[in-house]
Design a protein around this motif. Structure first.
Motif, PDB file in Angstrom:
ATOM      1  N   GLU A  32      80.743  96.120  -6.650  1.00 45.10           N
ATOM      2  CA  GLU A  32      79.781  95.166  -7.178  1.00 45.10           C
ATOM      3  C   GLU A  32      78.385  95.766  -7.334  1.00 45.10           C
ATOM      4  O   GLU A  32      77.732  95.556  -8.334  1.00 45.10           O
ATOM      5  CB  GLU A  32      79.698  93.938  -6.267  1.00 45.10           C
ATOM      6  CG  GLU A  32      80.849  92.981  -6.458  1.00 45.10           C
ATOM      7  CD  GLU A  32      80.879  92.386  -7.846  1.00 45.10           C
ATOM      8  OE1 GLU A  32      79.837  91.944  -8.345  1.00 45.10           O
ATOM      9  OE2 GLU A  32      81.959  92.378  -8.441  1.00 45.10           O
ATOM     10  N   ASP A  33      77.906  96.488  -6.348  1.00 45.47           N
ATOM     11  CA  ASP A  33      76.535  96.988  -6.366  1.00 45.47           C
ATOM     12  C   ASP A  33      76.553  98.502  -6.253  1.00 45.47           C
ATOM     13  O   ASP A  33      76.391  99.061  -5.179  1.00 45.47           O
ATOM     14  CB  ASP A  33      75.741  96.364  -5.225  1.00 45.47           C
ATOM     15  CG  ASP A  33      74.261  96.646  -5.344  1.00 45.47           C
ATOM     16  OD1 ASP A  33      73.838  97.122  -6.405  1.00 45.47           O
ATOM     17  OD2 ASP A  33      73.534  96.372  -4.382  1.00 45.47           O
ATOM     18  N   ARG A  36      72.597 100.312  -5.743  1.00 48.14           N
ATOM     19  CA  ARG A  36      71.799 100.165  -4.519  1.00 48.14           C
ATOM     20  C   ARG A  36      71.933 101.378  -3.610  1.00 48.14           C
ATOM     21  O   ARG A  36      70.932 101.892  -3.103  1.00 48.14           O
ATOM     22  CB  ARG A  36      72.211  98.904  -3.757  1.00 48.14           C
ATOM     23  CG  ARG A  36      71.365  98.668  -2.516  1.00 48.14           C
ATOM     24  CD  ARG A  36      71.772  97.384  -1.822  1.00 48.14           C
ATOM     25  NE  ARG A  36      73.156  97.381  -1.439  1.00 48.14           N
ATOM     26  CZ  ARG A  36      73.613  97.805  -0.249  1.00 48.14           C
ATOM     27  NH1 ARG A  36      72.784  98.279   0.640  1.00 48.14           N
ATOM     28  NH2 ARG A  36      74.893  97.743   0.031  1.00 48.14           N
TER      29      ARG A  36
END
Length: 54
Positions: A32-33, A36
């Protein structure tokens, strides 16, 4: 030739396991990320300064 009868099913099973793990990772939001983690190493966060620790 006889070794191919053993190696091909093993290779097919390994591919199936890898695909199953990839599908599990996608469904459990592992991807998802992606940005980051890459930017966390670039910017250091300063630890909070507590006046009580001095």
């Amino acid at each position: 030739m006889a070794s191919l009868y053993l190696l091909i099913p093993i290779a097919i099973m390994l591919v199936c396991v890898a695909v199953a793990i990839f599908i599990w990772a996608v469904k459990s939001d592992q991807f998802e990320d992606l940005d980051r983690q890459g930017t966390e190493i670039l910017f250091d966060e300063q630890p909070p300064i507590n006046k009580e620790d001095k």
